[in-house]
Each structure stands twice: as C-alpha cells, then as structure tokens.
Design an enzyme around this catalytic site. Sequence first.
Site, short mmCIF file in Angstrom:
data_model
loop_
_atom_site.label_atom_id
_atom_site.label_comp_id
_atom_site.label_asym_id
_atom_site.label_seq_id
_atom_site.Cartn_x
_atom_site.Cartn_y
_atom_site.Cartn_z
N GLY A 155 -14.37 62.06 82.87
CA GLY A 155 -14.02 62.50 84.21
C GLY A 155 -12.91 61.66 84.81
N GLY B 2 -17.82 63.12 80.48
CA GLY B 2 -17.74 64.50 80.90
C GLY B 2 -17.32 65.44 79.80
N GLU C 152 -20.71 55.07 80.04
CA GLU C 152 -20.87 54.85 81.48
C GLU C 152 -21.40 53.47 81.85
OE1 GLU C 152 -20.68 59.18 80.74
OE2 GLU C 152 -21.79 57.52 79.82
N ASP D 276 -24.48 60.73 82.46
CA ASP D 276 -24.78 61.91 83.26
C ASP D 276 -24.37 63.15 82.49
OD1 ASP D 276 -22.01 61.50 83.51
OD2 ASP D 276 -21.94 62.23 85.58
#
Length: 363
Positions: free
Chosen positions: A70, A118, A141, A149
């Site tokens: 992301g 992502g 992350e 996530d």
Amino acid sequence: MSEPIGEPEVLVEVSGGLGRLVLNRPKAINALNHNMVRQMASALIEWGDDDSVHAVVLTGAGERGLCAGGDIVSIYHDARTGGDGSRDFWRDEYVLNAAIAAYHKPYVAIMDGIVMGGGVGVSAHGSVRIVTERSMIGMPEVGIGFVPDVGGTYLLSRAPGELGTHIALTTARLSAGDALYCGLADHFVPSDRLDAFVAALSGGAVVDAVAEFAEPAPESALQAQREWIDAAYSADTVEEIVARLRADGSPDAAAAAEQVLAKSPTAAKVTLRSLRQARGQTSLEAVLNEEYRVSSACLASHDLVEGIRAQVVEKDRNPKWSPATLEEVTAEQVDGFFAALGDLELGLPEDAAPTRASELSTQ
C-alpha cells in the site's frame, strides 16, 4: 513515486473473454492507492454481471513485481496528523479483499516478482494464484510497527504448522515453493511462459490453461525447517518464542530470534494475538473486521509513525520503538488494539459464509 501524467493507474479492459486488470504504477512497483482499489472494485462489479467475461486476470506493469503493498507514505502522514484517509482506504481495500475471495468467476492472479502486503490482499484471496521463479512474497508489516492486514492473518494462520507465525513475526520472504507450500499460491508457471499462459486463458477454460502451463512446484526451504519452527512458534507469548528460538541451537533459529527482536515489540505481540484469533475464526470476513480494528488502532500508535519514518521516509533503519522491549508491552496495551469501533466498524457480514474463491471450479 509518480507515473506519467494521464497514465491510468489501473489498466482495465476486456479481451478474449477475459477481464484484464493491470496495476500500472511500475515506478512504485504498482503500490496500491485508494483510487486503484476503487477502480478494481468497480471493474469486478461490472464484470460480475457480464456474461461475455468468463474470468478475471490480475497482473502488474513493469518487470519488478505485481504489487509492493500500500501507499505507506500516505499512511505516515495520516498517522502524524490524525487524518482519516487511511481508514477510508483500508475500509474499501478490505471490502475488495473479501469481494475477490467470494468472486463467482475465476480470478487469476499472476504473482510474479515482488508481492508484499496489500499486493497479497489483491492476489492470494483469488481462486487461481500463479507464482514464478521470480516471486518474492511477504507480509512485512511488523517491521514498520504495523500488523498483517488485508486478510493476511487469515491466510497465515492457516499455513501448515506454525509457518505463518514465523513469516509474520520475522517478515520472512517467501519463494514460489514456500508460497505454494504455505497455501498462498496454487500453481507454478515459469515467467517466460506467462504471456502464452494468459493467451491460453482467453482462448479456453482456465483449468485447461493451468493444465497446459503449470509445472511441478519448486522445493520449499520453509517446509524443510518445519521442525524447529513449529517447536518454537507454538509458544503462547512472543517472549517464549524468542527463548525457544535461542535455545534451539541452530543458526537459522538464532537468526529468527534476532529478526523478531528487531521488530516493533508492540506490533509483534498484537500480531501474535491476531494470528491466534484468526485461526479460530470461520470466515475471512470476520478476520477482516478484526484487522480493521487493529489497523485503526495502529494509526494512532507511536510505532507506526516511527517505523515508517525509519524504514521508508528517513531510511536510517534505526527505529526507536516505544515500549522498547517485549517485556514492557502489557496485556492491557495489546487489548486496546482490539477494542470495538462502534459506528466506525468495518461491518462485513460474518455469518453469510460465501463460497471462497479458492473453492471455485476453474472451468
């Protein structure tokens, strides 16, 4: 990094019965932003009702990879200023992840090159996931004070044994063989055959193209390390995991211990809790709802700002975590990351139990 003015960030077209999605920010290794997520979601909705489209294919522009994750810099600015843009982005991104997983047509993700964060969310929930000898897949992350996530905790918690815990806490990079063994991919196709593979997809059934082009899976280095990984990471706390890794005596386990200790202590503890809870959930939607709570809490945390500063913005690679050690992170602090959001909940239906895309027929 910006792309040429006027260049679409996602190329969307229908050709030969295929809905083609091409992530088109090659200078940024096709890192996702909010506009890209919206474009993908809109295309999937349109193609879902279009009988002329029999399958969707996701690829990335350029030679470096499908998607590097992301837009971290935007998240950094939101975290510093208290902005809501990242929460809005995550909301739409997680809804897209769930839509990909439940999509009723074959969704073929070409996971060539770098696929991080992502990028895993828009590929590894698909029904036909292709890796190549160039694939390098990961959920990094914890290294920036964040927590896996995009349904990453759902995927990693279902990897064999404790491999998912190891991957999450060390931010290990997965080869094609690792991704196949861990359940993040389905088939191996050499990179020099990808163009022919996609052409075959447009000319016939997905299952036939896979049968023609898929080759035996490469060996998985992680599979060969299952014994010490399962023994160490089955512990109930990150402190005990590190202790077991250090006591193992092997160089690989010792290196893993140091990798865990270099990450945000808070993010490591929240990640372990997230993985354990995801393992007990029966739907991806329930896990995404939980991840949204955690991500929202991370946005207000010290370590996310500090981690992105050290790794991405100033790049001194020397984050100052707070709390600085695992022992200083309390259970109450970890609990806070899972607090309900009231009216701000993601709110995906958890009991609808839609068919996962990976269970679809690829006919």
